[in-house]
Design an enzyme around this catalytic site. Structure first.
Site, PDB file in Angstrom:
ATOM      1  N   ASP A   1       1.015  -1.013   0.041  1.00 60.04           N
ATOM      2  CA  ASP A   1       0.008  -0.019  -0.036  1.00 60.04           C
ATOM      3  C   ASP A   1       0.937   1.112  -0.106  1.00 60.04           C
ATOM      4  OD1 ASP A   1       0.901   0.192   2.449  1.00 60.04           O
ATOM      5  OD2 ASP A   1      -1.053  -0.126   3.668  1.00 60.04           O
TER       6      ASP A   1
ATOM      7  N   ASP B   1      -7.973  -7.237   0.084  1.00 53.84           N
ATOM      8  CA  ASP B   1      -7.133  -7.791   1.288  1.00 53.84           C
ATOM      9  C   ASP B   1      -7.952  -7.052   2.362  1.00 53.84           C
ATOM     10  OD1 ASP B   1      -6.630  -4.699   0.905  1.00 53.84           O
ATOM     11  OD2 ASP B   1      -5.765  -4.889   2.709  1.00 53.84           O
TER      12      ASP B   1
ATOM     13  N   CYS C   1     -13.650 -28.644   6.536  1.00 55.38           N
ATOM     14  CA  CYS C   1     -12.770 -27.966   6.279  1.00 55.38           C
ATOM     15  C   CYS C   1     -11.464 -29.177   6.330  1.00 55.38           C
ATOM     16  CB  CYS C   1     -12.317 -26.968   7.199  1.00 55.38           C
ATOM     17  SG  CYS C   1     -10.781 -26.017   7.003  1.00 55.38           S
TER      18      CYS C   1
ATOM     19  N   CYS D   1      -8.176 -28.252   6.356  1.00 54.66           N
ATOM     20  CA  CYS D   1      -6.842 -27.575   6.364  1.00 54.66           C
ATOM     21  C   CYS D   1      -6.059 -28.427   7.541  1.00 54.66           C
ATOM     22  CB  CYS D   1      -7.020 -26.334   7.170  1.00 54.66           C
ATOM     23  SG  CYS D   1      -7.519 -25.767   8.715  1.00 54.66           S
TER      24      CYS D   1
ATOM     25  N   CYS E   1      -7.687 -28.195  11.054  1.00 53.05           N
ATOM     26  CA  CYS E   1      -8.929 -28.951  11.116  1.00 53.05           C
ATOM     27  C   CYS E   1      -8.886 -30.457  11.023  1.00 53.05           C
ATOM     28  CB  CYS E   1     -10.014 -28.474  10.043  1.00 53.05           C
ATOM     29  SG  CYS E   1     -10.662 -26.983  10.598  1.00 53.05           S
TER      30      CYS E   1
ATOM     31  N   HIS F   1      -5.792 -21.664  10.283  1.00 51.96           N
ATOM     32  CA  HIS F   1      -7.111 -22.128   9.640  1.00 51.96           C
ATOM     33  C   HIS F   1      -8.068 -20.920   9.193  1.00 51.96           C
ATOM     34  CE1 HIS F   1     -11.294 -23.445   9.703  1.00 51.96           C
ATOM     35  NE2 HIS F   1     -11.543 -22.299  10.140  1.00 51.96           N
TER      36      HIS F   1
END
Lengths: 373, 373
Positions: free
Chosen positions: B94, B268, B306, B308, B311, B337
């Site tokens: 930015d 974002d 999920c 991931c 998880c 997560h």
């Protein structure tokens, strides 16, 4: 079921260093070994997979902390500590005794056990040898420690004598509720303060009780390093050759090297993890304090001879920036490096003992430490 | 050198959702995409390798923070931000404008730039369009944002008009010092507050200047979600089809779905990372606050659908314990997560657009959110 077993594989030619192997239901542990401390069901900042990658074979968990939060019954209900924290290798649990005295409030020792107030919420508890074993079994510990008192240093001889005798009676009560041959091994703890005859008496009483391994307790409690080394030299030979020997709460890299040289097989200490969170990083050439301005634009890794993930990918300048910025990743990367340093030190020691050159390994270790960076 | 390029691959059959691909020297970015925020040269608690594993294609870094600490010249000297932080994929930076106003003290806007006091040490600085570009280039940014003012909401129309006109002049000054065709792309930022004609004017002025991509700024600043969606609907079609469109600082999973439906390609937000550190976890069926007592003995993963790492390996009960115990690993696992959730949401959106069923994807998303857990 695989029974707990210790194989004493080799004795170093010159020093007292021993090469061994512990076998238990959750795996094998090459000794000498260092156990990272996972106080609250996590080695602070480390994923279990990363611990394995860097060579950790067994971790230590704290009975006192897990009993108070989240509670051993909850962990039992969740399938035990291994499943709860996603660690499938061996876990050694301490008995809670040490933390009750160092963290609990209003501790009162009686024959039955120790009453204390929780440092978290002030609630009152009575920790007995039987409850300590019950908690450690609820956690699913692979190596259970007897409940004992870690005697403050210095203490009057009469106090040391009374406490050591009581710890022996407590050890017997632990053995009574955790007989040999079950899923968990029981380790005894030699007390006796800095009094040789009481250390001998303690070691003999534990052998009468019969345990799967022996620890030296009450060391690294403020005495000079030389005093500790002398006590190791005196007390370790009092223990059976064919069983593992663990010096509790020890220590610095130097302490580990000296402990190995005197025949110790197992160590644990918060030093690598706690120092990491304070920005104190180990290297072959001594410690670095990553906070220092001298590292502001230092492109080198923490330790140019280290092959860990952190040293392969990050500069001192970046690690200093993370530390100064109070970033989570500072704790993660610093802990990773420090634990790798400890694991590498132990792997090198095992290799050196196997090749009958531990004395040289120790000399090289000190030579490097004294090298100017 | 690979020039910055955007390929607009496909338009969803029913909604305004777009499938695209950004190519630049450090890799390709499939759009729509979500950029995790790495404010201080680290996405808090995440290893760069883990970010890649969960599908992050580009991250955002904050010019304001890195300018003040450790300083852009230091990062330049260390070989640029990519090398400094061990991230070899694209970085968008930015301009510093937003943080100067939200974090700096005693901000004063003049035609030349914005003077402010550092929130870290009170030192005085003047951030100009030219300095913002210089900092972003020192960092080695792949996508550089023009320096602008993110207009507070609500603001009087006269203030919005003056600020928007000044931001356009600043954008021109940024383009002057960062011409097209170099190593870094320059993105313009459409301002104009909630005033449609000023948004149109801003979009037109940026197109006259000519930039490689277009952002909508000044959204998600306190207005109702419906107002934001209406402004997206109004403003996004004012931008060229063949260039990427980025809505800055947005947002919730719902905001992302609605932004995609209206033709936005890039997002974002600190929400997944910041929420994670506060114990607020995303799931297909809505948010969980892991602090709650209801999760004390909950053996389920955060989100049973999920896949991931978190998880697959940890229960809500364990994550609650880590959070309650203030453990470093709580931030690490929760962030992992939440970012995975965001990346999976975007990957699913891309797949749905490719198969001309984004409308159904959106409907399923809302249906699941409203399902009782």
């Amino acid at each position: 079921m695989i029974p707990f077993q210790f194989d004493f594989l080799q004795q170093d030619a010159i020093t007292g260093a021993r090469l061994g192997r512990i076998s238990c239901r959750r795996g094998q542990i090459a000794t000498p070994t260092f156990m990272p401390v996972g106080t609250q069901g996590t080695v602070k900042g480390m994923l279990p997979e990363t611990l394995k990658e860097i060579g950790a074979q067994i971790i230590l968990a704290n009975t006192y902390h897990l009993y108070l939060r989240p509670g051993h019954e909850l962990i039992r209900q969740m399938g035990g500590l291994h499943k709860f924290m996603n660690w499938d290798k061996p876990i050694l649990t301490d008995s809670g005794g040490f933390q009750v005295f160092s963290l609990g409030d209003l501790c009162k020792i009686e024959e039955e056990g120790v009453s204390f107030q929780s440092h978290l919420d002030g609630s009152r508890h009575l920790l007995t040898p039987e409850l300590s074993i019950e908690i450690q079994q609820a956690l699913g510990s692979d190596i259970v420690m007897v409940f004992d008192e870690c005697i403050p240093h210095p203490s009057p001889r009469s106090y040391v004598a009374d406490s050591t005798a009581r710890s022996a009676r407590w050890a017997m009560r632990c053995r009574d509720v955790l007989p040999a041959g079950g899923e968990s091994a029981l380790f005894g703890i030699v007390q006796g303060g800095m009094e040789r005859d009481l250390r001998r008496q303690s070691a003999e009483e534990l052998q009468e009780i019969g345990v799967e391994g022996y620890a030296l307790g009450g060391l690294s409690v403020g005495e000079e390093a030389e005093v500790m080394y002398e006590m190791m030299e005196y007390a370790l030979p009092l223990l059976p050759q064919g069983q593992p020997r663990y010096v509790m709460g020890v220590g610095t890299p130097q302490n580990l090297i000296e402990g190995i040289a005197r025949g110790c097989d197992m160590f644990d200490c918060v030093m690598p993890t706690r120092n990491a969170r304070n920005g104190s990083l180990f290297s072959r050439y001594g410690k670095l304090n990553i906070k220092q301005a001298r590292y502001r634009d230092d492109q080198q890794p923490i330790d140019p001879t280290c092959n860990c993930y952190v040293c392969r990918n990050y500069s001192r300048a970046y690690l200093r920036h993370l530390y100064q910025s109070n970033e989570v990743l500072a704790a993660v990367l610093n802990t990773h490096h420090n634990l790798y340093y400890y694991q590498r030190l132990m792997a090198g020691a095992r290799q050196a003992i196997a090749e009958n050159r531990f004395d040289q390994y120790r000399a090289d270790f000190y030579r490097d430490l004294e090298t100017q960076q």
